[in-house]
Design a protein around this motif. Sequence first.
Motif, PDB file in Angstrom:
ATOM      1  N   ALA A 180      -8.407   2.125   2.489  1.00 16.26           N
ATOM      2  CA  ALA A 180      -7.733   3.291   3.011  1.00 16.26           C
ATOM      3  C   ALA A 180      -6.057   3.330   2.803  1.00 16.26           C
ATOM      4  O   ALA A 180      -5.380   4.020   2.503  1.00 16.26           O
ATOM      5  CB  ALA A 180      -7.849   3.471   4.562  1.00 16.26           C
ATOM      6  N   GLN A 181      -5.643   1.889   2.947  1.00 18.79           N
ATOM      7  CA  GLN A 181      -4.401   1.797   2.754  1.00 18.79           C
ATOM      8  C   GLN A 181      -3.802   1.977   1.066  1.00 18.79           C
ATOM      9  O   GLN A 181      -2.728   2.314   0.816  1.00 18.79           O
ATOM     10  CB  GLN A 181      -3.865   0.467   3.308  1.00 18.79           C
ATOM     11  CG  GLN A 181      -3.749   0.360   4.931  1.00 18.79           C
ATOM     12  CD  GLN A 181      -3.598  -1.142   5.601  1.00 18.79           C
ATOM     13  OE1 GLN A 181      -4.124  -2.035   4.489  1.00 18.79           O
ATOM     14  NE2 GLN A 181      -2.831  -1.289   6.424  1.00 18.79           N
ATOM     15  N   LYS A 182      -4.771   1.367   0.490  1.00 24.53           N
ATOM     16  CA  LYS A 182      -4.413   1.283  -0.892  1.00 24.53           C
ATOM     17  C   LYS A 182      -4.378   2.842  -1.529  1.00 24.53           C
ATOM     18  O   LYS A 182      -3.783   3.222  -2.161  1.00 24.53           O
ATOM     19  CB  LYS A 182      -5.703   0.679  -1.718  1.00 24.53           C
ATOM     20  CG  LYS A 182      -5.507  -0.832  -1.569  1.00 24.53           C
ATOM     21  CD  LYS A 182      -6.300  -1.393  -2.519  1.00 24.53           C
ATOM     22  CE  LYS A 182      -7.311  -1.984  -1.866  1.00 24.53           C
ATOM     23  NZ  LYS A 182      -8.083  -3.014  -2.817  1.00 24.53           N
ATOM     24  N   ALA A 183      -5.692   3.748  -0.966  1.00 24.18           N
ATOM     25  CA  ALA A 183      -5.530   5.106  -1.097  1.00 24.18           C
ATOM     26  C   ALA A 183      -4.342   5.944  -0.804  1.00 24.18           C
ATOM     27  O   ALA A 183      -3.931   7.025  -1.535  1.00 24.18           O
ATOM     28  CB  ALA A 183      -6.984   5.692  -0.773  1.00 24.18           C
ATOM     29  N   GLN A 184      -3.794   5.500   0.357  1.00 33.16           N
ATOM     30  CA  GLN A 184      -2.749   6.362   0.760  1.00 33.16           C
ATOM     31  C   GLN A 184      -1.302   5.856   0.363  1.00 33.16           C
ATOM     32  O   GLN A 184      -0.630   6.843  -0.128  1.00 33.16           O
ATOM     33  CB  GLN A 184      -2.601   5.974   2.361  1.00 33.16           C
ATOM     34  CG  GLN A 184      -1.586   7.025   3.128  1.00 33.16           C
ATOM     35  CD  GLN A 184      -1.823   6.913   4.608  1.00 33.16           C
ATOM     36  OE1 GLN A 184      -2.011   5.742   5.107  1.00 33.16           O
ATOM     37  NE2 GLN A 184      -1.752   7.846   5.298  1.00 33.16           N
TER      38      GLN A 184
END
Length: 620
Positions: A180-184
């Motif tokens: 999720a952090q990478k996608a954001q």
Amino acid sequence: MFWVGLGKFLRSSSPSTDTFGTMSAHAGTRTWGIGMLSYTAPEADLGFLLFDLFQAPERWASSEGTAHLDADLAQAILSEGGRLASEVFSPLMQSGDEEGCHLEGGQVRTPAGFKAAYEAYAQGGWMGLAGDPAFGGQGMPKQLCVALEEMFFAANASLYLYPALSAGACVLLAAHGSEAQKAQWLPPLYEGRFSGTMCLTEPHAGSDLSLLRTRAEPQGDGSFSVSGSKIFITGGEHDLTENIVHFVLARTPDAPPGNRGLSLFLVPKFLLTAGGTLGDRNAVAVGSIEHKMGIKGSATCVMNFDEARGWLVGEEGRGLAAMFTMMNYERLSIGLQGLGTADLAFQNALAYAKERRQGRDPQGSREEADSLLVHPDVRRMLLTQKAFNEGGRAFASYVAMMLDQARYGTTTEARAEGEAFAAFLTPIAKAFFSDRGLECCVLAQQVLGGHGYLAEWGLEQCVRDTRIAQIYEGTNGIQAMDLADRKTAREQGRTAMALLASLRAACPPEGPWGQEVSGALDTFQRATEALVAGAAEDPTFAGAVAADYLELTGLVLYACLWQRMVPAALRAAQAGRVPTRFAEDKRTTGAFFMAKLLPKITLLEQTLKAGSAPLMAAAL
Ligand SMILES: Cc1cc2nc3c(=O)[nH]c(=O)nc-3n(C[C@H](O)[C@H](O)[C@H](O)COP(=O)(O)OP(=O)(O)OC[C@H]3O[C@@H](n4cnc5c(N)ncnc54)[C@H](O)[C@@H]3O)c2cc1C
């Protein structure tokens, strides 16, 4: 995708002639005015390393992760990167130094022109060049990226530090962030809309990160409240991007003291809304900016975190290990800063030496005065720079090849070897490049005599800008300790010996300067054995000889690379890929390195073997 952005800068590039005679391995057009630093991207030399010395395209083709890159695309990327560096970054180097950064009402204003140049860089797709394709990056191998990094640092170190920090932050997040952090966060970082920082240093904690005090309290909703003060933060605040993502080392409430109590947090300047747009301002602010010796266009900030919202990256208590992913990335990068600026200084010193007439040729002259190039001592200064810069460029490419092998190698053994060699070579690249970088900038300044001391010629800026590369990202003393203690003595020289075996295989005694290179490898072996034995007996030994060991190892590695470059250049000339003069130039510069620079290893072996007693006995 990249090739769309590339089109923005694309123009036909033709192999250019050498403007400055046989001493220069550079190619490209050059604009040079009196009193102005000018930069020509060393495209021919960089291409030679990739395509001829290391034959990178063959390896790129054999790995799924890099198969999208071929020699033509790599050449086009190199050309366009060189053009952006020399035409957009370079003209702002001296004006950026004069103007510096200013703090106005809590905002940092970067020098005039920086924002437009940064936007050209970001919009051209350069920010995500090495990034993970799953999140919008272009997945280019490191061996191509170091070539570009050298050019951007050479053209304008202060300006390039902003994207260089962001690139390291991306590598960190890609390795340790949640999906999720990478996608954001990765897509806007790759697009260059957001930038990244590394927030480690505190007033009482620099080299010794175990002393850090910044705290992070869990909020019960998955977020943390981060409080503390960080100093010396590069790009902590600026006007180039919409948002700044800080990666902060801090302690959670029950964390043990020391390094094992450190966790890593992502703390953005602006929080994001559920839709990913910019939301509220977070409680992180710049307190002041430092006034410093050089890199004046790079904002070095005191950053205050006052119950700022942050999110854990990776595991609690494993923050330092995660941060090392970014630190290792930046260490090679900062080495390239030293190397790049040294090349810029060399190019300008050489151009000056050709035009300046003083004294007469000792071999006979009918002129009133001859060019500085006729004087052996001026040649010593120029050739020292040239030999270190071209040797360093080859070394950077070699380290990057090991990083690519660690990532894309086709067997477990190959990946393990790449990882071990890259870890061993990184502190050498950081410290040896930046030490030689300063030395070479001072030599370049000396070539200009009194004019080198004046601001208008820019050589004194090269000296001032390069000095920091020896200090930040772990001082060169800390790099030497990392190499001598952690990466050699504590593992009984295992990696050093494996590297030695690989160098002996790649540099046989029947190659050019076979005796010198074999002798140098023997010296490296004896020095490693002396280090391991000395450290086993004496806790101060590794620290006492670390700088000697690092410099000796650097010189030996350069010798191996110079030996390999000569036949590779000859083959490239025979194939018509480089001019004959390029190959001849490698041979004469290599001969200079072997005769005049490599012999220092004998002295270094001697000082290494003198051990710690002369240091520890003196009362200071
Ligand atoms: C312009 C600039 C930009 C910077 N950017 C950043 C940034 O973006 N993020 C960030 O977190 N920090 C940044 N720094 C901080 C930088 O990384 C530190 O200054 C550096 O790591 C050294 O720490 P220190 O200044 O506290 O020196 P100290 O740690 O106090 O060291 C002083 C001297 O003692 C030596 N020494 C210390 N410990 C040992 C040891 N164990 N063994 C041998 N020798 C030792 C050092 O080599 C040095 O010579 C920046 C600094 C500057 C000046």
